[in-house]
Design an enzyme around this catalytic site. Sequence first.
Site, PDB file in Angstrom:
ATOM      1  CE  LYS A 288      -7.596   6.140   4.451  1.00  0.00           C
ATOM      2  NZ  LYS A 288      -6.135   6.033   4.289  1.00  0.00           N
ATOM      3  CG  LEU A 289      -9.393   9.895  -4.763  1.00  0.00           C
ATOM      4  CD1 LEU A 289      -9.721   9.533  -6.211  1.00  0.00           C
ATOM      5  CD2 LEU A 289      -8.425  11.066  -4.729  1.00  0.00           C
TER       6      LEU A 289
ATOM      7  CB  THR B 138      -9.350   1.345  11.717  1.00  0.00           C
ATOM      8  OG1 THR B 138      -8.259   1.860  10.966  1.00  0.00           O
ATOM      9  CG2 THR B 138     -10.055   0.287  10.921  1.00  0.00           C
TER      10      THR B 138
ATOM     11  CE  LYS C 227      -2.460   1.591   3.673  1.00  0.00           C
ATOM     12  NZ  LYS C 227      -2.381   3.058   3.712  1.00  0.00           N
TER      13      LYS C 227
ATOM     14  NE  ARG D  28       1.158   2.931  12.961  1.00  0.00           N
ATOM     15  CZ  ARG D  28       0.224   3.744  13.450  1.00  0.00           C
ATOM     16  NH1 ARG D  28       0.579   4.747  14.242  1.00  0.00           N
ATOM     17  NH2 ARG D  28      -1.043   3.563  13.158  1.00  0.00           N
TER      18      ARG D  28
ATOM     19  CG  ASP E 156     -12.981  17.236  -4.935  1.00  0.00           C
ATOM     20  OD1 ASP E 156     -13.918  18.014  -5.233  1.00  0.00           O
ATOM     21  OD2 ASP E 156     -11.802  17.608  -4.810  1.00  0.00           O
TER      22      ASP E 156
ATOM     23  CG  ASP F  79      -4.977   4.296   1.716  1.00  0.00           C
ATOM     24  OD1 ASP F  79      -6.143   4.603   1.400  1.00  0.00           O
ATOM     25  OD2 ASP F  79      -4.614   4.118   2.893  1.00  0.00           O
TER      26      ASP F  79
HETATM   27  O1  C5P Z   1       0.470   1.170  11.026  1.00  0.00           O
HETATM   28  P1  C5P Z   1      -0.927   0.653  10.854  1.00  0.00           P
HETATM   29  O2  C5P Z   1      -0.993  -0.857  10.714  1.00  0.00           O
HETATM   30  O3  C5P Z   1      -1.880   1.189  11.896  1.00  0.00           O
HETATM   31  O4  C5P Z   1      -1.365   1.242   9.429  1.00  0.00           O
HETATM   32  C1  C5P Z   1      -2.655   1.144   8.909  1.00  0.00           C
HETATM   33  C2  C5P Z   1      -2.678   1.718   7.540  1.00  0.00           C
HETATM   34  O5  C5P Z   1      -4.001   1.608   7.019  1.00  0.00           O
HETATM   35  C3  C5P Z   1      -2.302   3.196   7.448  1.00  0.00           C
HETATM   36  O6  C5P Z   1      -1.564   3.351   6.242  1.00  0.00           O
HETATM   37  C4  C5P Z   1      -3.610   3.925   7.346  1.00  0.00           C
HETATM   38  O7  C5P Z   1      -3.510   5.081   6.531  1.00  0.00           O
HETATM   39  C5  C5P Z   1      -4.504   2.893   6.656  1.00  0.00           C
HETATM   40  N1  C5P Z   1      -5.935   2.976   6.960  1.00  0.00           N
HETATM   41  C6  C5P Z   1      -6.459   2.855   8.223  1.00  0.00           C
HETATM   42  N2  C5P Z   1      -7.808   2.923   8.437  1.00  0.00           N
HETATM   43  C7  C5P Z   1      -8.648   3.091   7.420  1.00  0.00           C
HETATM   44  C8  C5P Z   1      -8.139   3.195   6.120  1.00  0.00           C
HETATM   45  C9  C5P Z   1      -6.759   3.114   5.918  1.00  0.00           C
HETATM   46  O8  C5P Z   1      -5.693   2.670   9.174  1.00  0.00           O
HETATM   47  N3  C5P Z   1      -9.951   3.094   7.617  1.00  0.00           N
END
Ligand code: C5P
Length: 241
Positions: free
Chosen positions: A66-67, A120, A37, A211, A69, A64
């Site tokens: 996330k548009l 999330t 991603k 992470r 508009d 990713d």
């Molecule tokens: O580091 P971590 O596992 O928390 O990363 C989650 C990834 O998923 C991040 O890149 C974040 O931008 C993305 N994301 C998210 N929740 C969403 C959509 C995307 O955490 N609803």
Amino acid sequence: MIRPAARDRLIVALDVPTVEEARRLVGELGDSVGVYKVGLELLFAGGLGFVDELRGLDKRVFLDVKLLDIGNTVSRAIANVAELGVAFVTVHGHDVKTLRAAVAGRGASPLKILAVTVMTNLTADDLRQQGTTLSTAELALRRARMAHEAGCDGVIASGQEAAAIRAEIGPGFLIVTPGIRLPGSTSDDQSRIVTPERAIAEGADYLVVGRPITLSGEPRKVAILIASQIRQAHAAQGKRA
Ligand code: C5P
């Protein structure tokens, strides 16, 4: 339908400050990861060029962005994204008009459009602040219905909401789940977290992990561990992984 291998159900979020760092990480992960991603942090550090590099390594790419508009802008942006050869792109799933515009913009390209339901990191309190009286689960389900109706390929949803979405919409609609944490590990800024096994058991098709892998100090080992947990969760459901 050919089911992707467990390794290809894991999407590693390349949330790193530079292309050099991303390249080093992808090199270290090697064949343990097949899908990456690329999100806002890397995109603003030259990450779009790195998308080509990933494709050259035979990796699938999830853009990713996330548009959100007006329909015309989203549609035309998606038409350009479709030219990049990425596999997935995200659009915020706030309204059906934007989602329909995104689907129209894709044209005949195989690009998969995923609608973000409820981020999330948000809690019920965050939704109340926005004036929403629905729970995170109710809002996620409502937005998943809209995404399905608009012709999106799937949604981004927490593992805590995946089962209700799967039960209502059925198979074939993709559920991609971030907020994945290994048992006992820190949640960072995420709120609605689940373990890899639980996300699969609840109906997720793909897991997005940042992470827990990138900051682990041993990314390849953790990626292999998560892929094996995906495989075990599939086996427990009687599926081939
Ligand atoms: O580091 P971590 O596992 O928390 O990363 C989650 C990834 O998923 C991040 O890149 C974040 O931008 C993305 N994301 C998210 N929740 C969403 C959509 C995307 O955490 N609803």
